[in-house]
Design a protein around this motif. Structure first.
Motif, short mmCIF file in Angstrom:
data_model
loop_
_atom_site.label_atom_id
_atom_site.label_comp_id
_atom_site.label_asym_id
_atom_site.label_seq_id
_atom_site.Cartn_x
_atom_site.Cartn_y
_atom_site.Cartn_z
N VAL A 164 70.90 8.10 -28.73
CA VAL A 164 70.81 7.25 -27.62
C VAL A 164 71.57 8.47 -26.39
CG1 VAL A 164 70.00 5.07 -28.24
CG2 VAL A 164 72.23 5.71 -27.55
N SER A 239 69.64 -0.44 -33.63
CA SER A 239 68.63 -0.48 -32.43
C SER A 239 68.59 -1.52 -31.80
CB SER A 239 67.56 -0.59 -33.35
OG SER A 239 67.42 -0.69 -33.98
N VAL A 242 71.15 -1.40 -28.62
CA VAL A 242 70.87 -0.68 -27.90
C VAL A 242 69.01 -1.25 -26.88
CG1 VAL A 242 72.16 1.40 -28.47
CG2 VAL A 242 70.25 1.25 -29.36
N LEU A 246 68.06 0.56 -23.76
CA LEU A 246 66.05 1.39 -23.76
C LEU A 246 65.27 0.54 -22.90
CD1 LEU A 246 66.42 2.04 -27.64
CD2 LEU A 246 67.07 4.16 -25.46
N MET A 251 69.07 3.99 -20.88
CA MET A 251 69.55 5.09 -21.93
C MET A 251 68.21 5.35 -22.80
SD MET A 251 71.59 3.29 -24.36
CE MET A 251 73.77 2.30 -24.38
N ARG A 253 65.86 7.53 -26.16
CA ARG A 253 66.06 7.01 -28.06
C ARG A 253 65.73 8.58 -27.99
NH1 ARG A 253 62.30 3.65 -31.32
NH2 ARG A 253 62.99 4.23 -33.80
N GLN A 305 61.55 8.48 -26.83
CA GLN A 305 62.11 9.80 -26.52
C GLN A 305 60.42 10.55 -26.48
OE1 GLN A 305 63.41 10.93 -23.54
NE2 GLN A 305 62.83 13.05 -23.27
#
Length: 305
Positions: A164, A239, A242, A246, A251, A253, A305
């Motif tokens: 991240v 995971s 974050v 996210l 943030m 990924r 992402q």
């Protein structure tokens, strides 16, 4: 001293690894513990414990007796509890990783205590896997594969190791398209294990390896999260750690196609069939609560992402 009490002392001596520690835990005098073991060995007709300068261990005969004694003591406790039909009571000791414990285990402990006012729980949060026997623990919540075949593990969920970075960092330094590009980026790493500063990629982490020169090293997850949010670099975190960032857009990924396989989140105990009722009840309670948490399952495609 009755014979059931002798059995309980014998099991405690093996659990805590010394006569003195068993005496302290049981609130007995060391001579009383020694007499109980000697009486049991005399009645059994064989040496049950081998004493060394540093510790003690069961003999072959002692190991056989200990296994049967644990079953007997558990059945006795269950019979007493079933006969009296009292609420759960007593002390339960557990361990969990620090951040996971604060974020997910502590709330379920509070809920369990609210339902069982006569219970007492001691939490030992530590990112090192504490030994259940050495530390006198009833159960553990662990992240990762269980390597001790002598323990019982129950998978409740799974988490993923993800890369991240903040949107601001990526806007300034660019979005890496391949792990090999990470060597040119600012990175943030943990320091819990003595290891080469590298990240491994691929399903079994046996593919790509990227050597790194991290900008920040920290043994504290919250510090790493703060560094990522403030645009200091790219980090690899779990995971569940974050997911909120996210979803909030703090943030992004990265490199999802190179991620390792997920890691199990597990409840770990010495055994299940002979668990004391208070431990078994918490075991089931924790499984139900943890397995229902959305943070402990695969991230949604929208978080990639």
């Amino acid at each position: 001293m009755d014979r059931l009490d002798e059995m309980a002392i014998f099991v405690a001596v093996l659990q805590y690894g010394s006569l003195a520690e068993a005496a302290r835990k049981l609130h007995r005098s060391p001579p009383a513990i020694t007499r109980a073991i000697a009486s049991l060995e005399h009645r059994f007709g064989a040496r049950l414990v081998e004493r060394t300068t540093r510790s003690l261990a069961p003999t072959e005969a002692g190991a056989r007796l200990a296994e049967k004694a644990r079953v007997l003591l558990s059945q006795y406790q269950d019979a007493v509890e079933d006969a009296t039909e009292t609420q759960l009571s007593g002390l339960l000791r557990l361990t969990a990783p620090v951040q996971f414990g604060r974020k997910h285990v502590a709330p379920l402990v509070m809920a369990f205590l609210a339902q069982n006012p006569d219970m007492q729980i001691e939490m030992m949060l530590n990112d090192r896997n504490l030994d259940l026997i050495d530390e006198g623990l009833d159960l553990a919540v662990r992240i990762g594969h269980q390597v001790d075949s002598g323990k019982v593990a129950r998978k409740v969920a799974q988490v993923t190791r993800v890369l991240v970075a903040s949107p601001d960092y990526l806007a300034e330094y660019g979005v890496p398209q391949h792990p090999s590009e990470l060597a040119r980026h600012q990175t943030i790493m943990g320091t819990l294990r003595a290891q080469i500063s590298e990240w491994r990629f691929g399903p079994h982490e046996d593919g790509l390896r990227v050597r790194l020169s991290p900008r920040l090293l920290s043994n504290d997850v919250e510090s790493q999260l703060l560094a990522v949010r403030s645009g200091q670099g790219i980090a690899r975190l779990l995971s569940y750690q974050v997911m909120d960032d996210l979803q909030a857009g703090n943030m992004v990924r990265l490199l999802t196609e190179f991620e390792p396989l997920p890691l199990p989140v597990q409840l770990v105990a010495q055994q299940v069939q002979q668990m004391p009722r208070k431990v078994r009840t918490f075991w089931d309670f924790a499984f139900e609560r943890l397995s229902a948490l959305p943070q402990l399952h695969s991230l949604t495609p929208s978080s990639k992402q």
